[in-house]
Design an enzyme around this catalytic site. Structure first.
Site, PDB file in Angstrom:
ATOM      1  N   GLY A 188       0.566  -1.171  -0.002  1.00  0.00           N
ATOM      2  CA  GLY A 188      -0.063   0.093  -0.223  1.00  0.00           C
ATOM      3  C   GLY A 188       0.804   1.090   0.066  1.00  0.00           C
ATOM      4  N   VAL A 194      -1.169  -7.730  -4.678  1.00  0.00           N
ATOM      5  CA  VAL A 194      -0.678  -8.893  -3.764  1.00  0.00           C
ATOM      6  C   VAL A 194      -1.823  -9.904  -3.488  1.00  0.00           C
ATOM      7  CG1 VAL A 194       0.055  -9.178  -1.471  1.00  0.00           C
ATOM      8  CG2 VAL A 194       0.968  -7.232  -2.416  1.00  0.00           C
ATOM      9  N   LEU A 216      -8.423  11.802   8.730  1.00  0.00           N
ATOM     10  CA  LEU A 216      -7.665  12.688   9.332  1.00  0.00           C
ATOM     11  C   LEU A 216      -7.710  13.387  10.811  1.00  0.00           C
ATOM     12  CD1 LEU A 216      -6.865  14.726   6.170  1.00  0.00           C
ATOM     13  CD2 LEU A 216      -5.283  12.968   7.499  1.00  0.00           C
ATOM     14  N   ALA A 217      -7.101  13.099  11.862  1.00  0.00           N
ATOM     15  CA  ALA A 217      -7.205  13.660  13.290  1.00  0.00           C
ATOM     16  C   ALA A 217      -8.037  15.017  13.297  1.00  0.00           C
ATOM     17  CB  ALA A 217      -6.023  13.576  13.904  1.00  0.00           C
ATOM     18  N   HIS A 271      11.152  38.004   5.779  1.00  0.00           N
ATOM     19  CA  HIS A 271      12.615  37.492   5.003  1.00  0.00           C
ATOM     20  C   HIS A 271      13.590  37.166   5.962  1.00  0.00           C
ATOM     21  CE1 HIS A 271      15.288  37.034   1.731  1.00  0.00           C
ATOM     22  NE2 HIS A 271      15.906  38.040   2.575  1.00  0.00           N
TER      23      HIS A 271
END
Ligand code: FAD
Length: 465
Positions: free
Chosen positions: A184, A241, A319-320, A444
């Site tokens: 995966g 697989v 997602l948390a 910057h």
């Protein structure tokens, strides 16, 4: 048997459930949260986001010390070596501190924390059983299901939890496998594959689909694969697989067509499925989809009006932070009638090196929907701070609507891209245009200037590229 009664009972104490419980308590609800684990925090804190990031950081530092310090004129006398047990101990301590912290937060918020496995009953209560202890029942005027997700198992995979294991196994290997096969190529496979590759494993990622990191912007995913290949990860896409099993001291993986691969460990990372079986949904006739995700309306309400569901248990992005947002929105809707999750601006990050981060629509999604857009790109190489960090690989890409200039998607790969994406997510939540971002003064030298340059590039006004 006495029954405790609450305004809200939350089943599952992960980032969806515990956050919802605390918000509910803030809003005046007498709230309980049940988790079958002795500690709260769910997959995320125990065996997900946090331990994986701890190991990513440790293995990154090892890689830096071994391969990159020389460029700074720093030499490490003697060999750089890994004490895996110490690395794992650090990870475990971080998890312990954070899960302990959730216990304190629940206590402070006056949420009743209940340890045990909860099962929804036909009469609307929840039976809670803890190992060896008696079964108790709790009842909520409203119930919120936040039982999360579990790793998906494929037919033919003889899972033993050690040799052929899942992400939880790979967070606790007791030695560095010489050869690791990851089944995966999603973000969890890439993160954990990167950890073990940096620590010395020869990692092969097998992916059934034509490309890894499905769902990411195609251009960014392709660039990511090129970078990871240079780091030593091997990818085999279009590789299905058929079986994986332990053979003595190692493992054997058979792929479609009959080829057999061997490895010391196999890591199953073929996705996650909602954890909604055996929690008593059938007792209340609560509907799920084909994958087991609980079906909810826009108020997170299930087919039983007093029962709500959020997080991985309802599918969508697993997602948390998405689970937490839904938890808050759900209880706010219950109490105030209002609550909202902006699904168009949920950031997603892959914590590899470099990081990959995105928010909003990909180019492929915009093209498929027939939405015209302008694109601005800034490479990391054009940024002074990236040069000083010694990491100039990557880019930021901003996609803005052709007609309105509203930002529709931002996709980045590069050092600390995960931190950069917050600016894009905030901008999108405020409906910003690329012009808005371009006109904000950015400090910057910071990496955030890459975001500003990409925004300028949308209208062909980039200064440094
Ligand atoms: P969960 O966190 O799964 O919590 C559900 C809780 O409910 C669990 O504690 C479970 O034990 C409990 N429970 C289940 N059934 C019952 C029951 N019947 N009775 C009592 N308790 C029950 N997401 C990110 O956003 N960023 C990342 O970097 C990230 N990295 C990850 C890395 C890995 C290796 C993994 C596996 C996942 C990662 N995730 C990440 C995904 C994230 O962990 C999940 O999306 C998130 O935990 C989902 O939250 P949740 O509250 O819906 O469910």
């Amino acid at each position: 048997m006495s029954e405790q009664i609450f305004d809200l009972v939350v089943l599952g104490g992960g980032p969806g459930g515990y956050v919802a419980a605390i918000r509910a308590s803030q809003l005046g609800l007498k709230t309980a949260v049940i988790d079958e684990n002795p500690v709260f925090g769910g997959t995320c804190l125990r065996v997900g986001c946090i331990p994986s990031k701890a190991l990513l950081e440790s293995s990154h530092l090892y890689d830096e010390a071994r391969s990159h310090l020389g460029a700074h004129g720093i030499s490490v006398n003697g060999t750089v070596s890994v004490d895996l047990a110490a690395m794992m101990k650090r990870k475990t301590q971080i998890v312990g501190t954070l899960t302990g912290g959730i216990g304190m937060l629940l206590k402070r918020a006056k949420v009743t924390a209940i340890n045990g496995r909860g099962t929804l009953q036909a009469n609307g209560s929840i039976a809670v059983s803890s190992s060896g202890g008696p079964v108790s029942t709790v009842r909520g005027k409203n119930t919120l299901i936040a039982t999360g997700s579990l790793p998906m198992m494929l037919p033919g995979i003889e899972f033993d939890g050690v040799y052929v294991g899942d992400s939880t196994s790979a967070l606790a290997y007791d030695k560095v496998p010489e050869r690791l096969i990851v089944i995966g190529g999603g973000y969890i496979g890439l993160e954990l594959g990167s950890v073990w590759s940096r620590l010395g494993s020869k990692v092969t990622i097998l992916e059934a689909m034509p490309a890894v990191l499905g769902g990411l912007d195609g251009e960014i995913a392709k660039l990511a694969v090129r970078i990871f290949q240079k780091q030593g990860l091997e990818f085999r896409t279009g590789t299905f697989v058929e079986s994986a099993r332990r053979t003595g001291d190692g493992c054997q993986v058979v792929i479609k067509g009959g080829e057999t691969l061997t490895a010391d460990r196999v890591l199953m990372c073929a996705g996650r499925v909602p954890n909604t079986r055996n929690i008593g949904l059938e007792n209340l006739n609560i509907q799920t989809d084909r994958r087991g995700a609980i079906t909810v309306n826009e108020h997170f309400q299930t087919s039983t009006p007093s029962v709500f569901a959020i997080g991985d248990a309802i599918g969508g992005a697993m997602l948390a932070h998405k689970a937490s947002e839904e938890g808050v929105a759900c209880v706010e809707m219950i109490v105030t009638g209002h609550g909202h999750v902006n699904y168009d601006a949920i950031p997603a990050i892959v914590y590899t090196s470099p990081e990959i981060a995105s928010v909003g629509k990909t180019e492929e999604q915009l093209q498929q929907a027939g939405i015209e857009y302008n694109k601005g790109v800034c490479p990391y190489g054009a940024n002074g701070r990236a040069r000083t960090l010694g990491d100039t690989e990557g880019r930021v890409k901003i996609l803005a609507a052709k007609t309105t200039d509203r930002i529709l998607g931002v996709h980045a790969i590069g050092i600390r891209a995960g931190d950069l994406i917050s600016e894009a997510a905030v901008a999108m939540n405020f409906g910003a245009s690329s012009e808005d971002l371009a006109r904000c003064c950015h400090a910057h030298p910071t990496l955030s200037e890459i975001m500003q340059e990409a925004a300028l590039a949308v209208s062909g006004r980039a200064i440094h590229t």
